[in-house]
Design an enzyme around this catalytic site. Structure first.
Site, PDB file in Angstrom:
ATOM      1  CB  CYS A   1      -0.882   0.079   1.094  1.00  0.00           C
ATOM      2  SG  CYS A   1      -2.243   1.283   0.897  1.00  0.00           S
TER       3      CYS A   1
ATOM      4  CG  HIS B   1      -3.917  -3.538   3.265  1.00  0.00           C
ATOM      5  ND1 HIS B   1      -2.647  -3.053   3.999  1.00  0.00           N
ATOM      6  CD2 HIS B   1      -4.320  -2.565   2.608  1.00  0.00           C
ATOM      7  CE1 HIS B   1      -2.821  -1.726   4.060  1.00  0.00           C
ATOM      8  NE2 HIS B   1      -3.548  -1.522   3.314  1.00  0.00           N
TER       9      HIS B   1
ATOM     10  CD  GLU C   1      -1.569  -6.157   5.088  1.00  0.00           C
ATOM     11  OE1 GLU C   1      -1.581  -4.799   5.801  1.00  0.00           O
ATOM     12  OE2 GLU C   1      -1.335  -6.752   4.262  1.00  0.00           O
TER      13      GLU C   1
ATOM     14  N   GLY D   1      -2.740 -14.438  35.299  1.00  0.00           N
ATOM     15  CA  GLY D   1      -2.933 -14.544  33.918  1.00  0.00           C
ATOM     16  C   GLY D   1      -2.116 -15.377  32.897  1.00  0.00           C
ATOM     17  CB  VAL D   2      -2.004 -16.441  29.688  1.00  0.00           C
ATOM     18  CG1 VAL D   2      -1.009 -17.267  28.664  1.00  0.00           C
ATOM     19  CG2 VAL D   2      -3.178 -17.101  29.610  1.00  0.00           C
ATOM     20  CG  ASP D   3       0.473 -12.212  28.785  1.00  0.00           C
ATOM     21  OD1 ASP D   3      -0.032 -13.098  27.916  1.00  0.00           O
ATOM     22  OD2 ASP D   3      -0.392 -11.061  28.676  1.00  0.00           O
TER      23      ASP D   3
END
Length: 506
Positions: A78, A166, A168, A222-224
């Site tokens: 783009c 785009h 993606e 949490g996951v992180d």
């Protein structure tokens, strides 16, 4: 390690480019448009992102690409395509017909390395006001659409390609084929960046970075933070000291349940109840950004105090992931929202920051967690904001509001679990609104609070659609919240997507 560098010109889709490349088991790294790495070790190719700017604007981003063009395979997307043409003497301007949304390729060179396997008339996603009106002499058109003659081109004599659309974006049907052609066939990436390789390289890097130092980490449940803790534990063992702070803004009974969950992982965790301290600091504050900063400052202060009780702590570990960093500061310098685990620490702390997950998206964190053997009950938990319920209570925060929200949230989350819907949504929670409304309960008129249910579907948190939950489920949850949570007489469901809305309300 092979890597693709993505020069970010400020596009809303830049992070999607990075994700698509990583889905091909190839490491990608986003850097500002004018900050190409001095160390080019492992760089196999470069992608130029889109941008909200026009190349004809006075303040448009115009980097010097002389050290990139001809030296690395290059793909402009783009704005990146328009800049390649413009900077080489081509003409870019507003065309009579602009393309936004779906278009279809036509008149393209199927034998070109970038387009092999791309189907004629396949759908692509356009998002541009300007078009390339005239190409320099050594630029060859390799694809068009019905409205835009220059949908893709290649520069003769150098490994440089560009597309106006785009690839993606999900709506570009063969976008992944095009990107695969570029990443694997043109750039020659081997596709060996996997969870196993990430764990191996990250553990080695942590061992080298931390040496014999001790590290303190704030766990949230949490996951992180969980994956960060297990990675660090794998690297430095008992020199990792974990602290779980109850800021009074956790979910119902979460302080007790989280501590119990971590026992199975062999982590050394200390629980600290600091809820009253946070309530006092937040009293009367209604500004969302200030609330975030107060909560972040409170975490740092608690960690500082607890760390001083330990011996020889030199590092503070954080579970920061890629979207946190991206949302905290855009390429244009505009803060979208701050995260309490992004940014510097007070000098007096005399601690350095280590962020094992700072380059991972959420789904990648989960894949790494599974490879580390972390139970699904922890890995599959929905994302939960660092400031907790502090950003789900609109307006000022009081213990009573927290109580109301915790009870309503527990009904919603438990309902998702009991009805097999929890794993079908990316993130869910309840928002306490700063309004009261008239209601009738029994024979009495009420004037109580309203809450909004929020559930979204996403893969990385960068974009999200509202979850189309069954009406029967929403009806049952609404009834249960109104009947059981004192102080609520109205429930609404949020059906906004990101963008333009964020997942959280603050």
């Amino acid at each position: 390690m092979d890597k693709i560098i993505i020069l970010d010109f400020g596009s809303q889709y830049t992070q999607l480019i990075a994700r698509r490349v990583r889905e091909m088991n190839t490491y990608s790294e986003i850097v500002p448009y004018n900050k190409f790495p001095a160390d080019t070790t492992g760089i196999k190719g470069v992608i130029l992102s889109g941008s909200p700017f026009s190349v004809n604007q006075a303040d448009a981003f115009r980097p010097d690409l002389s050290s990139i063009r001809g030296h690395f395979p290059l793909l402009g997307i783009c704005y990146g395509a328009q800049y390649l043409a413009h900077s080489s003497g081509g003409k870019v301007g507003s065309s009579k017909t602009r393309e936004y949304g779906r278009a279809h390729l036509s008149s393209f060179t199927a034998t070109d390395p970038l387009l092999q396997g791309v189907r004629e008339h396949s759908q692509v996603w356009m998002s541009h006001g300007d078009s390339i009106i005239e190409l320099p002499g050594n630029f060859n058109i390799i694809a068009s659409t019905a409205e835009v003659p220059v949908a893709a081109f290649r520069i003769e004599g150098e490994p440089t390609w560009a597309v106006q659309f785009h690839p993606e974006v999900y709506h570009s049907e063969d976008g992944s084929v095009l990107l695969h052609n570029f990443v694997h066939d043109i750039c020659g990436c081997q596709g060996d960046w996997t969870p196993d390789s990430f764990i191996e390289s990250t553990v080695a890097e942590l061992q080298q970075q931390l040496g014999e130092d001790h590290v303190v980490l704030g766990l949230s449940g949490g996951v992180d933070s969980t994956v960060a803790a297990v990675l660090l534990n794998k690297a430095i063992g008992n020199r990792l000291h974990c602290i779980f702070v109850d800021n009074g803004l956790l979910r119902l009974n979460e302080f007790t349940s989280v501590l119990k969950n971590y026992q199975t992982l062999g982590l050394n965790v200390k629980g600290v109840d600091a809820s009253q301290r946070f309530y006092e600091a937040l009293r009367g504050e209604t500004d969302p950004e200030k609330k975030r900063k107060i909560i972040g400052k409170g975490f740092i202060e608690v960690f500082e105090e607890e760390a001083h009780k330990l011996q020889d702590i030199k590092w503070l570990a954080q579970g920061t992931i890629y979207p946190d960093r991206i949302e905290s500061l855009s390429i244009t310098g505009m803060v979208i929202k701050s995260h309490h685990n992004v940014g510097g620490l007070p000098d007096r702390m005399k601690m350095q920051v280590v962020e094992p997950l700072k380059l991972l998206f959420k789904d990648e964190v989960r894949r790494v967690g599974r490879k580390l053997g972390i139970p699904d009950m922890l890995i599959q938990r929905h994302p939960f904001p660092g400031p907790g319920l502090g950003v789900r209570i609109l307006g000022d925060i009081t213990p009573e509001k927290v109580r109301i929200l915790q009870e309503a949230d527990a009904i919603f989350i438990n309902g998702l679990l009991e009805n097999g819907l929890y794993d079908k949504v990316w993130q869910a929670g309840v928002i306490l609104l700063p309004v009261q409304s008239v209601g009738v309960m029994g024979d009495e008129r009420t004037y109580e609070r309203a809450v909004a249910l929020r559930a979204v579907c996403s893969t990385d948190g960068m974009t999200a659609d509202w979850a189309d939950l069954p009406n029967s489920f929403l009806r049952a949850v609404s009834n249960e919240i109104i009947n059981k949570v004192k102080g609520i007489n109205r429930v609404v469901y949020d059906i906004s997507s990101k963008p333009p809305a964020t997942i959280e309300w603050e």
